[in-house]
Design an enzyme around this catalytic site. Structure first.
Site, PDB file in Angstrom:
ATOM      1  N   CYS A  24      -9.935  32.478 -10.290  1.00 20.86           N
ATOM      2  CA  CYS A  24      -9.582  31.179 -10.888  1.00 20.86           C
ATOM      3  C   CYS A  24      -9.594  31.212 -12.421  1.00 20.86           C
ATOM      4  CB  CYS A  24     -10.494  30.082 -10.367  1.00 20.86           C
ATOM      5  SG  CYS A  24     -10.487  29.956  -8.578  1.00 20.86           S
ATOM      6  N   HIS A  77     -10.232  24.096 -15.246  1.00 21.36           N
ATOM      7  CA  HIS A  77      -9.760  24.579 -13.942  1.00 21.36           C
ATOM      8  C   HIS A  77      -9.842  23.422 -12.947  1.00 21.36           C
ATOM      9  CE1 HIS A  77      -9.250  26.761 -10.328  1.00 21.36           C
ATOM     10  NE2 HIS A  77     -10.526  26.803  -9.991  1.00 21.36           N
ATOM     11  N   ASN A 130      -7.120  23.033  -5.359  1.00 18.63           N
ATOM     12  CA  ASN A 130      -7.437  24.189  -6.195  1.00 18.63           C
ATOM     13  C   ASN A 130      -6.385  25.282  -5.969  1.00 18.63           C
ATOM     14  OD1 ASN A 130      -8.521  26.416  -7.457  1.00 18.63           O
ATOM     15  ND2 ASN A 130     -10.563  26.188  -6.566  1.00 18.63           N
TER      16      ASN A 130
HETATM   17  N1  ACO Z   1     -15.221  17.602   6.068  1.00 20.04           N
HETATM   18  C1  ACO Z   1     -16.301  16.989   6.538  1.00 20.04           C
HETATM   19  N2  ACO Z   1     -17.535  17.502   6.436  1.00 20.04           N
HETATM   20  C2  ACO Z   1     -17.663  18.669   5.798  1.00 20.04           C
HETATM   21  C3  ACO Z   1     -16.568  19.367   5.285  1.00 20.04           C
HETATM   22  C4  ACO Z   1     -15.293  18.788   5.437  1.00 20.04           C
HETATM   23  N3  ACO Z   1     -14.187  19.364   4.962  1.00 20.04           N
HETATM   24  N4  ACO Z   1     -17.010  20.513   4.725  1.00 20.04           N
HETATM   25  C5  ACO Z   1     -18.345  20.529   4.860  1.00 20.04           C
HETATM   26  N5  ACO Z   1     -18.742  19.426   5.518  1.00 20.04           N
HETATM   27  C6  ACO Z   1     -20.092  19.021   5.900  1.00 20.04           C
HETATM   28  C7  ACO Z   1     -21.062  20.169   5.967  1.00 20.04           C
HETATM   29  O1  ACO Z   1     -20.964  20.811   7.213  1.00 20.04           O
HETATM   30  C8  ACO Z   1     -22.376  19.473   5.760  1.00 20.04           C
HETATM   31  O2  ACO Z   1     -22.766  18.924   6.997  1.00 20.04           O
HETATM   32  P1  ACO Z   1     -24.301  18.941   7.446  1.00 20.04           P
HETATM   33  O3  ACO Z   1     -25.026  18.162   6.404  1.00 20.04           O
HETATM   34  O4  ACO Z   1     -24.264  18.298   8.783  1.00 20.04           O
HETATM   35  O5  ACO Z   1     -24.683  20.395   7.473  1.00 20.04           O
HETATM   36  C9  ACO Z   1     -22.033  18.303   4.839  1.00 20.04           C
HETATM   37  O6  ACO Z   1     -20.600  18.158   4.898  1.00 20.04           O
HETATM   38  C10 ACO Z   1     -22.454  18.491   3.404  1.00 20.04           C
HETATM   39  O7  ACO Z   1     -22.061  19.782   2.998  1.00 20.04           O
HETATM   40  P2  ACO Z   1     -22.353  20.258   1.529  1.00 20.04           P
HETATM   41  O8  ACO Z   1     -21.912  21.664   1.379  1.00 20.04           O
HETATM   42  O9  ACO Z   1     -23.741  19.916   1.149  1.00 20.04           O
HETATM   43  O10 ACO Z   1     -21.372  19.291   0.723  1.00 20.04           O
HETATM   44  P3  ACO Z   1     -21.268  19.159  -0.823  1.00 20.04           P
HETATM   45  O11 ACO Z   1     -21.480  17.774  -1.231  1.00 20.04           O
HETATM   46  O12 ACO Z   1     -22.022  20.218  -1.539  1.00 20.04           O
HETATM   47  O13 ACO Z   1     -19.714  19.478  -1.063  1.00 20.04           O
HETATM   48  C11 ACO Z   1     -18.221  21.225  -1.660  1.00 20.04           C
HETATM   49  C12 ACO Z   1     -19.187  20.704  -0.626  1.00 20.04           C
HETATM   50  C13 ACO Z   1     -17.115  20.212  -1.883  1.00 20.04           C
HETATM   51  C14 ACO Z   1     -17.625  22.550  -1.217  1.00 20.04           C
HETATM   52  C15 ACO Z   1     -19.012  21.418  -2.980  1.00 20.04           C
HETATM   53  O14 ACO Z   1     -20.131  22.240  -2.765  1.00 20.04           O
HETATM   54  C16 ACO Z   1     -18.189  21.989  -4.049  1.00 20.04           C
HETATM   55  O15 ACO Z   1     -17.289  21.345  -4.567  1.00 20.04           O
HETATM   56  N6  ACO Z   1     -18.477  23.238  -4.483  1.00 20.04           N
HETATM   57  C17 ACO Z   1     -17.700  23.869  -5.488  1.00 20.04           C
HETATM   58  C18 ACO Z   1     -16.807  24.733  -4.778  1.00 20.04           C
HETATM   59  C19 ACO Z   1     -15.426  24.772  -5.335  1.00 20.04           C
HETATM   60  O16 ACO Z   1     -14.886  23.869  -5.927  1.00 20.04           O
HETATM   61  N7  ACO Z   1     -14.876  25.904  -5.104  1.00 20.04           N
HETATM   62  C20 ACO Z   1     -13.577  26.136  -5.484  1.00 20.04           C
HETATM   63  C21 ACO Z   1     -13.440  27.584  -5.724  1.00 20.04           C
HETATM   64  S1  ACO Z   1     -14.437  28.046  -6.955  1.00 20.04           S
HETATM   65  C22 ACO Z   1     -13.718  27.713  -8.277  1.00 20.04           C
HETATM   66  O17 ACO Z   1     -12.531  27.544  -8.299  1.00 20.04           O
HETATM   67  C23 ACO Z   1     -14.573  27.587  -9.381  1.00 20.04           C
END
Ligand code: ACO
Length: 320
Positions: A114, A247, A277
Site C-alpha cells: 500500500c 492511503h 482499499n
Molecule cells: N462483518 C461483520 N462482522 C465482522 C466482519 C464483517 N465484515 N469482520 C469481522 N467481523 C466481526 C469479528 O468476527 C468480530 O466478531 P467477534 O467479536 O464476535 O469475534 C467483530 O466483528 C469485531 O472484530 P474486530 O476485528 O475487533 O473489529 P474492528 O473494530 O477492529 O474492525 C477492521 C476490524 C475494520 C479490520 C479494523 O481492525 C481495521 O480497520 N484494521 C485496519 C486494517 C486495514 O485497514 N487494513 C487494510 C490493509 S492495511 C493498509 O492498507 C494499511
C-alpha cells in the site's frame, strides 16, 4: 538544479460496482458493519480477463491527456503493484507495449504494497533529477479481488480494484518537494499473501491475511509521525499544508491520524467510501478524483502518505 512537477493525473475504476449490500448476500456481514468500521460503501471489481496492466493503461491514458504528453515522449515508466499480470516481465513493461510508448524507455515495477505509489513516485523523482529523463509515468494499479478469500468477511469487505496515474515532468520550479520512505520487516506477519509458486504449484495460501487490529494501531502511529517528519524536513508548518492525501484504507485510520495532528478533516482527501482499499492505487486515485472535482488546485501543497504490508510507510510532499 533539476526539479520535477506533476504535469497531469488520471484514474480508472472497473465498471463493475460491488456494494456492501450485495456483498452481504454472499458473506455474513452488513452495510452497517462495514460503513461504521471502515467508511467503505462499495468497491469496484475487474472483469474476468481484465488485468492490472489494463487498469493501468486506462489511468495512464487519462494522465497523459491531462499533461498534454504523448506516450512516445515518456522516458520512464514505473508501476507500483502487488498484483502484477504475471511473475515477470514487469507490469510496467507490459504497459509500455500496450501504451505504444517508446521502445528503449526505462520501465520497471515497484513492490511496496500500500506504500507502493509513494515509493514509485520517490524513485521516479530521484531518477529524473539525476538521469536524462524529461517525462515519467508513475502508476499505482491493483486487482486485489484476485487475492481475496471471498468467504473471509474480515478481509474481503476491505479491498477493491483500481488504478491511478500521474505524469511527472522536468520543470524549472520545484513540484515534488521531498519524500520520506520507511520499512520495518519485523512486521511481515501482520499483513501478507504468504503463498509462493514452487515447482508448478502454489505453496501456502494465495489469499490476503491480516491482523486488522495490529495493522490499525501501527498505521495510525506511523502516519501521524510521517506528517511531522516530512513537513519538518522542508521547514513547513502543519498550517501551511493545503491537503493531506492519506492511503485510503479505512476512514477510522484517516480520522485518527487527522485527530492526532489536530488537522481539520476538511483538509483531508477521502475517497475510500467509493473504491475501498485499492492498495498501491489508492493515493493516485484519491489525488486524481480530488483534482477532477476541483478540490485540489494548481499551486496548492499536498502531502501524500502510504502505509501497508512490509511493513512499509512513506510520504511525498509536493506542490501541484
Ligand atoms: N462483518 C461483520 N462482522 C465482522 C466482519 C464483517 N465484515 N469482520 C469481522 N467481523 C466481526 C469479528 O468476527 C468480530 O466478531 P467477534 O467479536 O464476535 O469475534 C467483530 O466483528 C469485531 O472484530 P474486530 O476485528 O475487533 O473489529 P474492528 O473494530 O477492529 O474492525 C477492521 C476490524 C475494520 C479490520 C479494523 O481492525 C481495521 O480497520 N484494521 C485496519 C486494517 C486495514 O485497514 N487494513 C487494510 C490493509 S492495511 C493498509 O492498507 C494499511
Amino acid at each position: 538544479m533539476t526539479h520535477t512537477r506533476i504535469a497531469g493525473t488520471g484514474s480508472y475504476l472497473p465498471a463493475r460496482v460491488l456494494s456492501n449490500e450485495e456483498l452481504s448476500r454472499t458473506v455474513d456481514t452488513s452495510d452497517e458493519w462495514i460503513v461504521s468500521r471502515t467508511g467503505i460503501r462499495q468497491r469496484h471489481v475487474a472483469a474476468e480477463g481484465e488485468l492490472t496492466s489494463d487498469l493501468a493503461l486506462n489511468a495512464a491514458r487519462q494522465a497523459l491527456q491531462a499533461a498534454g504528453i504523448e506516450a512516445s515522449q515518456l522516458d520512464l515508466i514505473v508501476v507500483a503493484t502487488t498484483t502484477p499480470d504475471m511473475i515477470f516481465p514487469s507490469t510496467a513493461c507490459i504497459l509500455q507495449a500496450k501504451l505504444g510508448a517508446r521502445a528503449g524507455a526505462a520501465a520497471f515495477d515497484v513492490q511496496a504494497v500500500c506504500s507502493g505509489f509513494v515509493y514509485a513516485l520517490t524513485t521516479a523523482d530521484a531518477l529524473m533529477r539525476t538521469g536524462d529523463y524529461r517525462h515519467a509515468l508513475v502508476v499505482g494499479a491493483e486487482v486485489y479481488s484476485r487475492i481475496l478469500d471471498w468467504q473471509d468477511r474480515s478481509t474481503c469487505v476491505l479491498f477493491g480494484d483500481g488504478a491511478g496515474a500521474l505524469v511527472l515532468s522536468r520543470s524549472d520550479s520545484p513540484g515534488i518537494l521531498g519524500a520520506k520512505l520507511h520499512a520495518d520487516g519485523r512486521y511481515t506477519g501482520i499483513l501478507s499473501v504468504p503463498g509462493s509458486v514452487r515447482n508448478g504449484k502454489v505453496c501456502g495460501s494465495p489469499f490476503l491475511e491480516m491482523d486488522g487490529n495490529a495493522v490499525f494501531k501501527l498505521a495510525v502511529k506511523v502516519l501521524g509521525e510521517l506528517v511531522d517528519e516530512t513537513l519538518a524536513a522542508h521547514g513547513m508548518a502543519r498550517g501551511e499544508l493545503d491537503w493531506l492525501i492519506p492511503h485510503q484504507a479505512n476512514i477510522r485510520i484517516i480520522q485518527a491520524t487527522a485527530r492526532r495532528l489536530g488537522m481539520s478533516m476538511e483538509k483531508v482527501i477521502v475517497t475510500v467510501d467509493r473504491h475501498a482499499n485499492t492498495s498501491a492505487a489508492s493515493i493516485p486515485l484519491a489525488l486524481d478524483l480530488a483534482v477532477r472535482d476541483g478540490r485540489i488546485r494548481r499551486g496548492q501543497s499536498i502531502l501524500m502518505q502510504g502505509v501497508g504490508g512490509g511493513f512499509t510507510w512513506g510520504a511525498v510532499l509536493a506542490r501541484l
